[in-house]
Design an enzyme around this catalytic site. Structure first.
Site, PDB file in Angstrom:
ATOM      1  N   CYS A 113      32.390  42.310  47.682  1.00 49.96           N
ATOM      2  CA  CYS A 113      33.180  43.378  47.067  1.00 49.96           C
ATOM      3  C   CYS A 113      32.672  44.784  47.391  1.00 49.96           C
ATOM      4  O   CYS A 113      33.341  45.767  47.094  1.00 49.96           O
ATOM      5  CB  CYS A 113      33.253  43.171  45.554  1.00 49.96           C
ATOM      6  SG  CYS A 113      34.087  41.633  45.090  1.00 49.96           S
ATOM      7  N   HIS A 253      34.872  49.766  42.643  1.00 49.68           N
ATOM      8  CA  HIS A 253      35.380  48.415  42.828  1.00 49.68           C
ATOM      9  C   HIS A 253      36.008  47.950  41.517  1.00 49.68           C
ATOM     10  O   HIS A 253      35.429  48.104  40.447  1.00 49.68           O
ATOM     11  CB  HIS A 253      34.242  47.484  43.236  1.00 49.68           C
ATOM     12  CG  HIS A 253      34.583  46.038  43.114  1.00 49.68           C
ATOM     13  ND1 HIS A 253      35.724  45.496  43.677  1.00 49.68           N
ATOM     14  CD2 HIS A 253      33.947  45.015  42.474  1.00 49.68           C
ATOM     15  CE1 HIS A 253      35.774  44.205  43.392  1.00 49.68           C
ATOM     16  NE2 HIS A 253      34.722  43.893  42.669  1.00 49.68           N
ATOM     17  N   ASN A 283      41.112  41.943  40.527  1.00 48.38           N
ATOM     18  CA  ASN A 283      39.999  42.167  41.445  1.00 48.38           C
ATOM     19  C   ASN A 283      40.417  41.692  42.836  1.00 48.38           C
ATOM     20  O   ASN A 283      40.590  40.494  43.056  1.00 48.38           O
ATOM     21  CB  ASN A 283      38.776  41.396  40.935  1.00 48.38           C
ATOM     22  CG  ASN A 283      37.546  41.555  41.809  1.00 48.38           C
ATOM     23  OD1 ASN A 283      37.630  41.936  42.974  1.00 48.38           O
ATOM     24  ND2 ASN A 283      36.387  41.237  41.253  1.00 48.38           N
TER      25      ASN A 283
END
Length: 326
Positions: A113, A253, A283
């Site tokens: 990520c 993020h 996400n």
């Protein structure tokens, strides 16, 4: 060293909207539980025929249009992903082919990520030495590696891609002022896909045990982010020669909405606006920062001179920070 500028941004998310109700039943939870724990209300999942490269190509094309250049002007393509089309070749090779960017070097970066910031750093290194244009894409398709019965993971992830086009300082555009990358290999077990590599190839036993699925120690990840990110950001801003009051925008993020609220409070950025897409896209791994950056840019949130802090954190464990002067 030549300054590197952002010449355009772009994003793509699949058409299919997946509600909390759709993922809740198999995971043994409900919509209220998911919303309360994560702030997520829906996510996008790819169609059966789509792969990560398809999402990346769509985002790349949008970024090229935004930058006003064509694919044959690219000198490098970097795809940040932890869900490649195949173990080999790099997903960037498929993107290069589909875009018609035959003159560009194409390679992947896997920092999970944090991958988009790692990809920006790699591309910046190329451009500061050789010039030209770079296309950096964060793209992930997590829906294919989620265990539908694992409430710790299946509720959190969506599919998507975001991209930026970079050029040297002869162009006008937001300037990348500073980048910093961090890895914490001693914590690599917090986030992983146990099988599918050279250590544990996929076979019937692996499939029966569900080791092909993404796994995450949620508490460990929260502790990592809470313990590490504030001090990393503080040190980064000091190295950049700015103070927290100078930051106008925070693009993190999009791991989990409730986590973002907690982390943002701990960062103590009093003037900054935190930008979020997690509510509707969940996400999206390495795609989450460029998707959110593109959404904020297209909404007109940034004005010339604004300082934008990008913060990626995820598997490895890893963290990547970037300061952009809009």
């Amino acid at each position: 060293m030549t300054d590197v500028r952002i010449l355009g941004t772009g994003a793509y998310v699949p058409e299919r909207i997946v509600s909390n109700d759709e993922v809740a039943a198999a995971a043994g939870v409900d919509d209220a539980w998911i919303t309360g724990k994560t702030g997520i209300r829906e996510r996008r999942w790819a169609a059966d025929g789509q792969a990560t490269s398809d999402l990346a190509v769509a985002a790349g094309r949008a970024a090229l249009r935004s930058a006003g250049i064509t694919a044959d002007e690219l000198s490098v393509i970097v795809v940040a992903t932890s869900t490649p089309d195949r173990p080999q070749p790099p997903t960037a090779a498929y993107v290069q082919q589909e875009l018609g960017a035959g003159g560009a070097a194409a390679f992947d970066v896997n920092a999970v990520c944090s991958g988009m910031v790692f990809g920006l750093s790699a591309a910046e290194g190329v451009l500061t030495r050789s010039g030209g244009h770079a296309l950096v894409i964060g793209a992930d398709l997590y829906s294919r590696i989620l265990n539908p019965a694992d409430r710790r993971t299946v509720i959190l992830f969506g599919d998507g891609a975001g991209a930026v086009v970079l050029g040297s300082s002869v162009y006008h555009g937001p300037r990348i002022r500073h980048l910093a990358l961090h890895s914490f290999g001693d914590l690599s077990g917090l986030i992983e896909v146990p099988a599918g590599g050279s250590r544990l190839p996929v076979d019937g036993t692996v499939l029966d045990a569900g080791l092909q699925y993404f796994t995450m120690d949620g508490r460990g990840v929260r502790n990592f982010v809470g313990d590490q990110l504030p001090q990393l950001v503080k040190g980064f801003l000091h190295d950049c020669g700015v103070v927290p009051d100078d930051i106008d925008h925070f693009v993190p993020h999009q791991a989990n909405g409730t986590m973002l609220d907690s982390v943002f409070a701990d960062l103590e950025l009093p003037r900054a606006t935190m930008h979020r897409t997690v509510t509707h896209y969940a996400n999206t791994g390495a795609a989450s920062i460029p998707i959110t950056l593109d959404a904020a840019a297209r909404s007109g949130a940034f004005t010339p001179g604004d300082l934008v802090l990008l913060a990626g954190f995820g598997g490895g464990m890893s963290a990547g920070l970037a300061l952009v002067e809009w």
